[in-house]
Enzyme design. Structure first.
Site, PDB file in Angstrom:
ATOM      1  N   PRO A  22       0.795  -1.022   0.109  1.00 59.62           N
ATOM      2  CA  PRO A  22      -0.145  -0.121   0.042  1.00 59.62           C
ATOM      3  C   PRO A  22       0.612   1.273  -0.102  1.00 59.62           C
ATOM      4  CG  PRO A  22      -0.102  -1.169   2.210  1.00 59.62           C
ATOM      5  CD  PRO A  22       0.848  -2.029   1.342  1.00 59.62           C
ATOM      6  N   GLN A  97      -6.747  -0.983   0.738  1.00 62.87           N
ATOM      7  CA  GLN A  97      -6.330  -0.697   1.965  1.00 62.87           C
ATOM      8  C   GLN A  97      -7.288   0.187   2.696  1.00 62.87           C
ATOM      9  OE1 GLN A  97      -2.919   0.826   3.548  1.00 62.87           O
ATOM     10  NE2 GLN A  97      -2.508  -0.714   4.766  1.00 62.87           N
ATOM     11  N   TYR A 177      -1.322   4.117  12.986  1.00 63.01           N
ATOM     12  CA  TYR A 177      -2.734   4.897  12.539  1.00 63.01           C
ATOM     13  C   TYR A 177      -3.792   3.994  13.734  1.00 63.01           C
ATOM     14  CZ  TYR A 177      -0.129   6.793   8.950  1.00 63.01           C
ATOM     15  OH  TYR A 177       0.748   7.535   8.307  1.00 63.01           O
TER      16      TYR A 177
HETATM   17  C1  LIG Z   1       5.381   6.962  -0.449  1.00 66.64           C
HETATM   18  C2  LIG Z   1       4.760   5.732   0.616  1.00 66.64           C
HETATM   19  C3  LIG Z   1       3.539   5.780   0.822  1.00 66.64           C
HETATM   20  C4  LIG Z   1       3.356   4.948   1.710  1.00 66.64           C
HETATM   21  N1  LIG Z   1       2.015   4.557   2.043  1.00 66.64           N
HETATM   22  C5  LIG Z   1       1.498   3.496   2.846  1.00 66.64           C
HETATM   23  C6  LIG Z   1       0.128   3.480   3.183  1.00 66.64           C
HETATM   24  O1  LIG Z   1      -0.866   3.978   2.743  1.00 66.64           O
HETATM   25  N2  LIG Z   1      -0.243   2.252   4.015  1.00 66.64           N
HETATM   26  C7  LIG Z   1       0.651   1.453   4.445  1.00 66.64           C
HETATM   27  O2  LIG Z   1       0.451   0.093   5.224  1.00 66.64           O
HETATM   28  N3  LIG Z   1       2.006   1.448   4.207  1.00 66.64           N
HETATM   29  C8  LIG Z   1       2.477   2.604   3.405  1.00 66.64           C
HETATM   30  N4  LIG Z   1       3.810   2.896   3.141  1.00 66.64           N
HETATM   31  C9  LIG Z   1       4.840   1.472   3.690  1.00 66.64           C
HETATM   32  C10 LIG Z   1       4.977   0.712   2.322  1.00 66.64           C
HETATM   33  O3  LIG Z   1       3.710  -0.080   2.182  1.00 66.64           O
HETATM   34  C11 LIG Z   1       6.081  -0.224   2.503  1.00 66.64           C
HETATM   35  O4  LIG Z   1       5.889  -1.023   3.875  1.00 66.64           O
HETATM   36  C12 LIG Z   1       7.709   0.517   2.669  1.00 66.64           C
HETATM   37  O5  LIG Z   1       7.613   1.248   1.575  1.00 66.64           O
HETATM   38  C13 LIG Z   1       8.884  -0.598   2.661  1.00 66.64           C
HETATM   39  O6  LIG Z   1       8.613  -1.316   1.651  1.00 66.64           O
HETATM   40  P1  LIG Z   1       9.779  -0.969   0.285  1.00 66.64           P
HETATM   41  O7  LIG Z   1      11.135  -1.175   0.981  1.00 66.64           O
HETATM   42  O8  LIG Z   1       9.585  -2.004  -0.539  1.00 66.64           O
HETATM   43  O9  LIG Z   1       9.468   0.394  -0.160  1.00 66.64           O
HETATM   44  C14 LIG Z   1       4.241   3.669   2.448  1.00 66.64           C
HETATM   45  C15 LIG Z   1       5.549   3.785   1.784  1.00 66.64           C
HETATM   46  C16 LIG Z   1       5.855   4.960   1.155  1.00 66.64           C
HETATM   47  C17 LIG Z   1       7.274   4.835   0.622  1.00 66.64           C
END
Ligand SMILES: Cc1cc2nc3c(=O)[nH]c(=O)nc-3n(C[C@H](O)[C@H](O)[C@H](O)COP(=O)(O)O)c2cc1C
Length: 360
Positions: A22, A97, A177
């Site tokens: 997400p 989500q 949250y």
């Molecule tokens: C720009 C951005 C927005 C995110 N928005 C959400 C979100 O809406 N809900 C959520 O559970 N995690 C959110 N996350 C966390 C990501 O789902 C994920 O756990 C995090 O980017 C780490 O994974 P990665 O190393 O593959 O980027 C967000 C992360 C980023 C970078």
């Protein structure tokens, strides 16, 4: 097991084990309605086994970001219907989500409404609002009655998501949250049925997940948690308490037969995550968090070692609409531009090139 092999999560059949994490992108305008750009963004990424949408608000109070989409109004439902149709037309799957931002918001974000939390404790810090950065206010501590209204709004939102044609929902119990605020003893200092003990702190999440599963079918419902993430004041620094709280949560969710449990934790292969996986006894989606960007090698290794059934991938999915094709063929990747994660418009959102375009 192979990252590129199919997998079934509850009622949802994935063509591969890559899951788009997400990702809040704040491009849904003041009315929170997924527009043409949002439709295009998700449609571009339909080759990923399962798309989890950005956190979407189930009631106005719970809006946490300017430009965040909701699933409250008919227009919002219609917008999500267009997203679901576009993703399905390209052979993908997508769940919404459902996110209540809890105390991580401000009246200048949620339309002047109250800010809701388990306890009247403000987060130390400031958030981006329509009037610039402002300190987070002291939230209103939900009464038991009000908490049940919030639960009912999670249910109504989940029903609307399914009506809109999405394949299911992921309930956001992570990252500090509202649901996570109930779990953490730092943000939940209640002494009623929803606090006091690990079982008390887990109770609200159990009730929300159970009610949503009863309403739309457990096979369409996933839950995301992030124990020990220690983010946005939802501190969890005592491993025994974490095990007690999340252990009782998952013991009570296990009989439901949910589609999946998604865990964000720095060590997906470590003792805590693997113990929680045993307690849940269903499909696990893993993500190692913000510290470093998830790589192809990490995702392959997690699946090969059977530490997870699927891997949630965030920033690499932002930058590579055809991520699975690139990872499968060991092609080079586009780099994510963090400066445009929360910007507006197509730049840094729908303009990351596909392989064919980058080769030419
Ligand atoms: C720009 C951005 C927005 C995110 N928005 C959400 C979100 O809406 N809900 C959520 O559970 N995690 C959110 N996350 C966390 C990501 O789902 C994920 O756990 C995090 O980017 C780490 O994974 P990665 O190393 O593959 O980027 C967000 C992360 C980023 C970078």
């Amino acid at each position: 097991m192979d990252l590129f092999s199919p997998v079934t999560l509850g009622d949802i059949e994935l063509a591969n084990r890559v899951v788009m994490a997400p990702l809040t992108r704040m491009r849904a305008g003041a009315a929170g309605v997924p527009n043409d750009l949002v439709v295009e963004h998700y449609a571009q990424r339909a080759g990923i086994g399962l798309i989890i949408t950005e956190g979407t608000y189930p009631r106005f109070e719970s809006q946490a970001f300017v430009g965040q989409p909701g699933i409250v109004t008919d227009e919002q439902v219609a917008g999500w219907r267009r997203v679901a149709e576009a993703v399905h037309a390209r052979g993908g799957t997508i769940v919404l989500q459902v996110m209540h931002g809890g105390r991580v918001t401000h009246p200048d974000v949620n339309g002047g409404r109250r800010v809701e939390a388990p306890s009247a404790i403000a987060i130390d810090g400031a958030g981006h609002t329509e009037k610039g950065k402002q300190a987070y206010p002291v939230p209103h501590a939900l009464t038991v009655e009000e908490a049940r209204e919030v639960r009912d709004d999670f249910v109504a939102a989940s029903r609307r998501a399914v009506e809109a044609g999405l394949d299911g929902v992921e309930l956001h119990g992570a990252n500090g949250y509202l649901l996570h605020e109930f779990l953490s003893s730092a943000s939940n200092q209640r002494d009623d049925v929803y606090g006091g003990t690990p079982a008390g702190r887990a109770r609200f999440v159990v009730e929300v997940v159970t009610a949503v599963a009863e309403a739309i079918g457990a096979g369409r419902v996933g839950l995301r948690i992030s124990p020990e993430h220690n983010i946005q004041g939802a501190l969890e620094t005592d491993r025994d308490d974490v095990l007690a709280t999340y252990g009782t949560l998952l013991d009570q969710l296990r009989p439901l037969g949910l589609a999946y449990l998604s865990i964000l934790h720095a060590e997906p292969a470590g003792d805590l995550v693997q113990e929680l996986r045993r307690r849940f006894d269903g499909p696990l989606v893993a993500n190692s968090g913000f510290g470093t960007v998830t790589t192809r090698d990490e995702a392959l290794a997690l699946i090969e070692a059977a530490h997870a059934d699927a891997v949630a991938v965030g920033r690499a999915a932002i930058a590579n609409p055809d991520l699975v094709e690139r990872w499968k063929g060991e092609h080079p990747e586009n780099a994510p531009n963090a400066g445009l994660f929360y910007a507006s418009g197509a730049e840094g959102y729908t303009d990351y090139p596909f392989l064919a375009a980058s080769r030419s």
